[in-house]
Design a protein around this motif. Structure first.
Motif, PDB file in Angstrom:
ATOM      1  N   GLU A   7      37.555  31.026  71.103  1.00 20.12           N
ATOM      2  CA  GLU A   7      36.933  30.912  72.428  1.00 20.12           C
ATOM      3  C   GLU A   7      37.617  31.831  73.435  1.00 20.12           C
ATOM      4  N   ARG A  10      36.810  35.522  72.605  1.00 15.91           N
ATOM      5  CA  ARG A  10      35.451  35.901  73.002  1.00 15.91           C
ATOM      6  C   ARG A  10      35.380  36.117  74.517  1.00 15.91           C
ATOM      7  N   TYR A  48      33.813  39.347  66.335  1.00 20.08           N
ATOM      8  CA  TYR A  48      33.321  38.276  67.202  1.00 20.08           C
ATOM      9  C   TYR A  48      31.889  38.505  67.678  1.00 20.08           C
ATOM     10  N   TYR A  49      31.472  39.754  67.714  1.00 23.53           N
ATOM     11  CA  TYR A  49      30.093  40.043  68.137  1.00 23.53           C
ATOM     12  C   TYR A  49      29.412  40.881  67.072  1.00 23.53           C
ATOM     13  N   LEU A  55      26.890  42.178  72.454  1.00 27.08           N
ATOM     14  CA  LEU A  55      28.021  42.120  73.387  1.00 27.08           C
ATOM     15  C   LEU A  55      27.614  42.592  74.782  1.00 27.08           C
TER      16      LEU A  55
END
Lengths: 212, 212
Positions: A7, A10, A48-49, A55
């Motif tokens: 979290e 990100r 993460y993306y 993104l």
DNA sequence: GACCCTATTGCGCAGTTGTCCAATAGGACT
DNA sequence: AGTCCTATTGGACAACTGCGCAATAGGGTC
């Protein structure tokens, strides 16, 4: 770099993306730029993306939503329709046109132009646009119900006013010195007064604090 | 490919560039795309244009001016102010919004977004913008002199109407299905009627050919 | 047909970009 | 200390981009 929870990471990635976007524009924001801003490797971003499109859309969404939320909060304070409409314009001018956040007007042009090439960005841009429209149409609907505004179709009037606001952003950003922000602010109010059959000056006079 | 004189070849290159630009946007137009459209090698383009920026600026200028010239020619046919204003909207809608030429609306968004970064493009864009404004302000001035239109400042009204037209282009291009071209056309006329204190429907009724 | 000028070719170069992945390292738990 | 999970690395990769250059071919002139 230091390990982070997913979290946190990100959030950090989006924050870095917003910083780069503010500096280089949407089209000029690359994976490597964001990684450099973040101080990590470029591979991490894709961990993460799923894609750069995602993104950019997420970063744009967060930054753009901040302005929208500011307006919605202002509107939620209540008041009569004319007062709320004046608050709408005031907050809009301060948040978007004055660029109080990390978000210059240039980003809007980039988002609109890039929307045709980046599906996720297009979806985000359209969704936000509809929320703006709904907020404005709501105020107009209240004004019509209270008999202080006149228009056949609050939805259509809201679209027209928003389109004018977008167009004025364009003029200010792309053609700079032919149109100042102050003029754009005043003209949008004039046009709204005419669109909704308010008496001239109704919108600028309704707010006495800080204004002129 | 067949040999051509330098003048012919340059014209052909610009024509091909305009065709690709209409399809892919300014940012999406590459040397190889133009070469493919032209049916020649990519090397040929650089033989005639020093850089891609130069070629794009030239193509944008020609295409954008074509639309402006069309409107100016329509206006030069004379008539009273309301008729001329109706011609303005008609030609604008047909030329730009319907993309009757080789010029898609997407190009405008690209041009505006790129204007802040590309000096040549910004100059071109701003110059054309001022010519549009002058043409419209001229018609409005005529209407005010003849007493058929009312507004305090023809220049300001022209800027407002043009900004609305720009904003509507935006809505149609970037947010597609929430706003049709037909609605945008009708709304811009409604707003102009309100801005200039014309009777509702004055602009749409002034042209009987082809319309509804 | 031989010659020459130049419009045109088509590939190579260096620099981007987004994306992917095997290898690595950091830290929590036993 | 050892083990294990996973956040993170950093480079490889293919597909792009604009650009430049030696080689080619086309069509006039003699």
């Amino acid at each position: 770099m230091a390990r982070m929870s997913p979290e946190e990471r990100r959030a950090a990635i989006v924050a870095a993306t917003r910083a780069v976007m503010a500096r280089r524009g949407i089209a000029g924001t690359t994976v490597r730029d964001v990684a450099a801003e973040l101080g990590t490797s470029s591979g991490l971003i894709h961990h993460y993306y799923a894609s750069m499109d995602d993104l950019l859309a997420e970063a744009f969404e967060q930054a753009a939503r901040a302005d929208l939320v500011e307006v919605l909060e202002g509107l939620s304070q209540g008041g009569n329709a004319v007062e709320r409409l004046a608050i709408f314009f005031d907050t809009y001018d301060r948040g978007i046109r004055d660029g109080s956040g990390d978000f210059g007007m240039q980003i809007w042009l980039d988002a609109w132009a890039e929307a045709s090439r980046r599906p996720a960005l297009r979806r985000t841009s359209r969704r936000l646009n509809e929320e703006w429209q709904r907020a404005l149409a709501d105020v107009i609907g209240q004004g019509v119900d209270d008999g202080v505004m006149q228009c056949d179709d609050p939805d259509a009037s809201a679209w027209r006013i928003l389109s004018l606001l977008d167009g004025l952003i364009l003029q200010v950003v792309a053609h700079g010195d032919v149109l100042s922000r102050e003029q754009a602010d005043a003209w949008s109010r004039d046009a709204a007064e005419r669109e909704l059959r308010l008496r001239p000056g109704a919108l600028s006079r309704a707010v006495s604090v800080g204004g002129g």
